[in-house]
Design a protein around this motif. Structure first.
Motif, PDB file in Angstrom:
ATOM      1  N   GLU A   1      35.702  25.513  43.462  1.00 18.23           N
ATOM      2  CA  GLU A   1      35.350  26.874  43.872  1.00 18.23           C
ATOM      3  C   GLU A   1      35.000  26.921  45.356  1.00 18.23           C
ATOM      4  OE1 GLU A   1      32.186  30.443  42.661  1.00 18.23           O
ATOM      5  OE2 GLU A   1      32.306  28.599  41.463  1.00 18.23           O
ATOM      6  N   ARG A   2      34.285  25.910  45.836  1.00 18.61           N
ATOM      7  CA  ARG A   2      33.951  25.870  47.263  1.00 18.61           C
ATOM      8  C   ARG A   2      35.197  25.622  48.109  1.00 18.61           C
ATOM      9  NH1 ARG A   2      29.246  23.106  45.481  1.00 18.61           N
ATOM     10  NH2 ARG A   2      30.007  21.051  46.129  1.00 18.61           N
ATOM     11  N   VAL A   3      36.061  24.708  47.663  1.00 12.66           N
ATOM     12  CA  VAL A   3      37.284  24.412  48.416  1.00 12.66           C
ATOM     13  C   VAL A   3      38.168  25.651  48.483  1.00 12.66           C
ATOM     14  CG1 VAL A   3      39.381  23.005  48.485  1.00 12.66           C
ATOM     15  CG2 VAL A   3      37.200  21.961  47.818  1.00 12.66           C
ATOM     16  N   ALA A   4      38.191  26.434  47.414  1.00 11.45           N
ATOM     17  CA  ALA A   4      39.043  27.633  47.362  1.00 11.45           C
ATOM     18  C   ALA A   4      38.635  28.683  48.385  1.00 11.45           C
ATOM     19  CB  ALA A   4      39.001  28.233  45.959  1.00 11.45           C
ATOM     20  N   ARG A   5      37.431  28.570  48.932  1.00 11.01           N
ATOM     21  CA  ARG A   5      36.981  29.528  49.946  1.00 11.01           C
ATOM     22  C   ARG A   5      37.229  29.035  51.378  1.00 11.01           C
ATOM     23  NH1 ARG A   5      32.388  29.813  46.345  1.00 11.01           N
ATOM     24  NH2 ARG A   5      31.156  28.556  47.785  1.00 11.01           N
ATOM     25  N   HIS A   6      37.892  27.885  51.503  1.00 14.23           N
ATOM     26  CA  HIS A   6      38.121  27.319  52.836  1.00 14.23           C
ATOM     27  C   HIS A   6      39.052  28.213  53.655  1.00 14.23           C
ATOM     28  CE1 HIS A   6      39.214  24.315  55.929  1.00 14.23           C
ATOM     29  NE2 HIS A   6      38.062  23.749  55.607  1.00 14.23           N
ATOM     30  N   ARG A   7      38.843  28.222  54.958  1.00 16.30           N
ATOM     31  CA  ARG A   7      39.645  29.099  55.823  1.00 16.30           C
ATOM     32  C   ARG A   7      41.077  28.602  55.986  1.00 16.30           C
ATOM     33  NH1 ARG A   7      36.204  26.250  59.071  1.00 16.30           N
ATOM     34  NH2 ARG A   7      37.146  24.887  60.661  1.00 16.30           N
ATOM     35  N   GLU A   8      41.329  27.318  55.717  1.00 16.45           N
ATOM     36  CA  GLU A   8      42.679  26.779  55.802  1.00 16.45           C
ATOM     37  C   GLU A   8      43.419  27.112  54.503  1.00 16.45           C
ATOM     38  OE1 GLU A   8      46.103  25.472  56.238  1.00 16.45           O
ATOM     39  OE2 GLU A   8      44.809  25.219  58.008  1.00 16.45           O
ATOM     40  N   PRO A   9      44.463  27.947  54.554  1.00 13.24           N
ATOM     41  CA  PRO A   9      45.115  28.441  53.332  1.00 13.24           C
ATOM     42  C   PRO A   9      45.624  27.343  52.400  1.00 13.24           C
ATOM     43  CG  PRO A   9      45.843  29.708  55.230  1.00 13.24           C
ATOM     44  CD  PRO A   9      45.056  28.558  55.775  1.00 13.24           C
ATOM     45  N   ALA A  10      46.246  26.316  52.953  1.00 14.80           N
ATOM     46  CA  ALA A  10      46.819  25.273  52.098  1.00 14.80           C
ATOM     47  C   ALA A  10      45.739  24.516  51.339  1.00 14.80           C
ATOM     48  CB  ALA A  10      47.655  24.307  52.936  1.00 14.80           C
ATOM     49  N   LEU A  11      44.614  24.260  51.994  1.00 10.67           N
ATOM     50  CA  LEU A  11      43.511  23.564  51.334  1.00 10.67           C
ATOM     51  C   LEU A  11      42.870  24.478  50.292  1.00 10.67           C
ATOM     52  CD1 LEU A  11      41.888  20.943  51.257  1.00 10.67           C
ATOM     53  CD2 LEU A  11      40.375  21.909  53.001  1.00 10.67           C
TER      54      LEU A  11
ATOM     55  N   TYR B   1      43.497  23.564  41.185  1.00 10.76           N
ATOM     56  CA  TYR B   1      42.677  22.719  40.319  1.00 10.76           C
ATOM     57  C   TYR B   1      41.549  23.521  39.668  1.00 10.76           C
ATOM     58  CZ  TYR B   1      45.261  18.759  42.093  1.00 10.76           C
ATOM     59  OH  TYR B   1      46.273  17.885  42.403  1.00 10.76           O
ATOM     60  N   GLY B   2      41.105  24.576  40.348  1.00  9.41           N
ATOM     61  CA  GLY B   2      40.123  25.461  39.739  1.00  9.41           C
ATOM     62  C   GLY B   2      40.686  26.158  38.514  1.00  9.41           C
ATOM     63  N   ALA B   3      41.981  26.490  38.545  1.00  7.28           N
ATOM     64  CA  ALA B   3      42.630  27.113  37.388  1.00  7.28           C
ATOM     65  C   ALA B   3      42.701  26.136  36.215  1.00  7.28           C
ATOM     66  CB  ALA B   3      44.027  27.590  37.764  1.00  7.28           C
ATOM     67  N   VAL B   4      42.945  24.864  36.531  1.00  8.68           N
ATOM     68  CA  VAL B   4      42.979  23.847  35.475  1.00  8.68           C
ATOM     69  C   VAL B   4      41.610  23.735  34.811  1.00  8.68           C
ATOM     70  CG1 VAL B   4      43.351  21.402  34.956  1.00  8.68           C
ATOM     71  CG2 VAL B   4      44.853  22.575  36.588  1.00  8.68           C
ATOM     72  N   THR B   5      40.556  23.694  35.628  1.00  5.92           N
ATOM     73  CA  THR B   5      39.212  23.595  35.055  1.00  5.92           C
ATOM     74  C   THR B   5      38.841  24.883  34.320  1.00  5.92           C
ATOM     75  OG1 THR B   5      38.172  24.289  37.146  1.00  5.92           O
ATOM     76  CG2 THR B   5      38.389  21.934  36.759  1.00  5.92           C
ATOM     77  N   ALA B   6      39.299  26.020  34.819  1.00  2.00           N
ATOM     78  CA  ALA B   6      39.011  27.290  34.140  1.00  2.00           C
ATOM     79  C   ALA B   6      39.548  27.258  32.715  1.00  2.00           C
ATOM     80  CB  ALA B   6      39.618  28.451  34.913  1.00  2.00           C
ATOM     81  N   HIS B   7      40.780  26.780  32.565  1.00  2.46           N
ATOM     82  CA  HIS B   7      41.360  26.668  31.216  1.00  2.46           C
ATOM     83  C   HIS B   7      40.532  25.736  30.346  1.00  2.46           C
ATOM     84  CE1 HIS B   7      43.873  25.541  27.899  1.00  2.46           C
ATOM     85  NE2 HIS B   7      44.013  24.322  28.372  1.00  2.46           N
ATOM     86  N   ARG B   8      40.170  24.596  30.898  1.00  4.96           N
ATOM     87  CA  ARG B   8      39.413  23.616  30.107  1.00  4.96           C
ATOM     88  C   ARG B   8      38.027  24.110  29.745  1.00  4.96           C
ATOM     89  NH1 ARG B   8      41.081  17.754  32.843  1.00  4.96           N
ATOM     90  NH2 ARG B   8      43.342  18.051  32.654  1.00  4.96           N
ATOM     91  N   LEU B   9      37.528  25.049  30.548  1.00  6.11           N
ATOM     92  CA  LEU B   9      36.213  25.632  30.263  1.00  6.11           C
ATOM     93  C   LEU B   9      36.321  26.897  29.410  1.00  6.11           C
ATOM     94  CD1 LEU B   9      34.590  25.124  33.786  1.00  6.11           C
ATOM     95  CD2 LEU B   9      33.971  23.915  31.673  1.00  6.11           C
ATOM     96  N   GLY B  10      37.535  27.235  28.993  1.00  2.21           N
ATOM     97  CA  GLY B  10      37.727  28.358  28.081  1.00  2.21           C
ATOM     98  C   GLY B  10      38.167  29.658  28.712  1.00  2.21           C
ATOM     99  N   ASN B  11      38.329  29.702  30.035  1.00  2.00           N
ATOM    100  CA  ASN B  11      38.762  30.933  30.701  1.00  2.00           C
ATOM    101  C   ASN B  11      40.281  30.874  30.872  1.00  2.00           C
ATOM    102  OD1 ASN B  11      39.021  33.305  32.110  1.00  2.00           O
ATOM    103  ND2 ASN B  11      37.436  32.841  33.616  1.00  2.00           N
ATOM    104  N   HIS B  12      40.995  31.063  29.771  1.00  2.00           N
ATOM    105  CA  HIS B  12      42.438  30.866  29.755  1.00  2.00           C
ATOM    106  C   HIS B  12      43.187  31.920  30.572  1.00  2.00           C
ATOM    107  CE1 HIS B  12      41.270  28.115  26.657  1.00  2.00           C
ATOM    108  NE2 HIS B  12      40.864  29.083  25.867  1.00  2.00           N
ATOM    109  N   LEU B  13      42.731  33.148  30.536  1.00  2.00           N
ATOM    110  CA  LEU B  13      43.429  34.205  31.267  1.00  2.00           C
ATOM    111  C   LEU B  13      43.373  33.968  32.768  1.00  2.00           C
ATOM    112  CD1 LEU B  13      44.986  36.841  31.156  1.00  2.00           C
ATOM    113  CD2 LEU B  13      42.801  38.074  31.169  1.00  2.00           C
TER     114      LEU B  13
END
Length: 272
Positions: free
Chosen positions: A113-123, A130-142
């Motif tokens: 979540e912190r990395v996703a807020r970085h000013r460098e778009p690719a990073l 990877y946040g989407a992968v963890t979201a699924h594993r934590l039950g937030n499938h949508l």
């Protein structure tokens, strides 16, 4: 005039299904899909502090040696000791990846979540992936589906492609979207490098096409899927049984001819 919900849902299914289907033929080579194969190109980020550069390299070295627990401790120490350094988001990303492999999903999610807020778009995009992968594993499938569907066909690393397709497949199954899930699983089945996923893929394709997908979804899949893929022969067989059960003899004969044209096995149940 607003479109009925059923029509909107149908259009969404078709767009998503066709988008994934574009990857089936090329998934083993990274599949460019309708966009560029550009995901995974990280920018070069450096530090003015030589000690920070050295410390990060030491953590990476431990990871490369397979010493994951030691690497985790070293990355955490780096983040604590070098707060504000430009290399911290890089360390957080790499730390999060290890934690993800260790199934420490909540801890990894906060890092991504912190990395996703970085000013460098690719990073930042790496963080979202990877946040989407963890979201699924934590039950937030949508949330996972909404991010991953936009990334189909873009990963440079085949391992990222497999992670994307496996996670997307699981999330769609969890949401009950069997038609879209069938397309995603079929794309994963086409990846020659996904040997470890093979038993899961075969089991899910059988379950989705025989039980979970509706007759309407099956008919769409007959039209959309690559005939060379693993799913199509299961889908056309189910469609034939559905047509027969519905008393639609004309459609049943049409599907039977499709199977013959593709040299698919026609067992006793279908022949009857």
């Amino acid at each position: 005039m607003p479109q009925p919900r059923a029509v909107i849902q149908s259009q969404r299914w078709v767009r998503a299904g066709l988008f994934i289907a574009l990857c089936v033929a090329n998934v083993s080579s990274g599949c460019t899909g309708p966009g560029r194969r550009d995901f995974g190109n990280l920018p070069t980020i450096t530090s003015a502090d030589p000690k920070a550069e050295t410390a990060l390299q030491q953590a990476r070295s431990l990871e490369e040696q397979g010493l994951s627990d030691s690497a985790v401790e070293r990355y955490k120490a780096f983040v604590a000791a070098h707060a504000g350094d430009p290399l911290v988001p890089v360390a957080e990303l790499e730390l999060g990846r290890i934690l993800l492999k260790q199934n420490k999903n909540a801890e990894a999610d906060s890092l991504f979540e912190r990395v996703a807020r970085h000013r460098e778009p690719a990073l930042a995009e790496q963080g979202r992936f990877y946040g989407a992968v963890t979201a699924h594993r934590l039950g937030n499938h949508l949330a996972a589906v909404n991010v991953l569907q936009r990334m189909i066909g873009r990963p440079i690393d085949p391992a990222d492609t497999r992670l994307l397709l496996r996670t997307l497949s699981e999330a769609l199954i969890a949401l009950g979207r069997a038609g879209e899930a069938s397309v995603a699983v079929d794309a994963l089945a086409a990846d020659a490098g996904a040997a470890s996923d093979r038993p899961w893929v075969q089991a899910q394709l059988a379950l989705l096409t025989r039980q979970k997908a509706t007759a309407t979804e099956i008919e769409r899949l007959v039209r959309e899927l690559d005939h060379e893929g693993a799913a199509w022969r299961l889908v056309v067989r189910r469609a034939l049984l559905d047509a027969d059960a519905a008393g639609n003899s004309a459609r049943a004969r049409e599907l039977l001819e499709m199977m013959r044209d593709e040299d698919l096995t026609i067992d006793a149940e279908l022949a009857a």
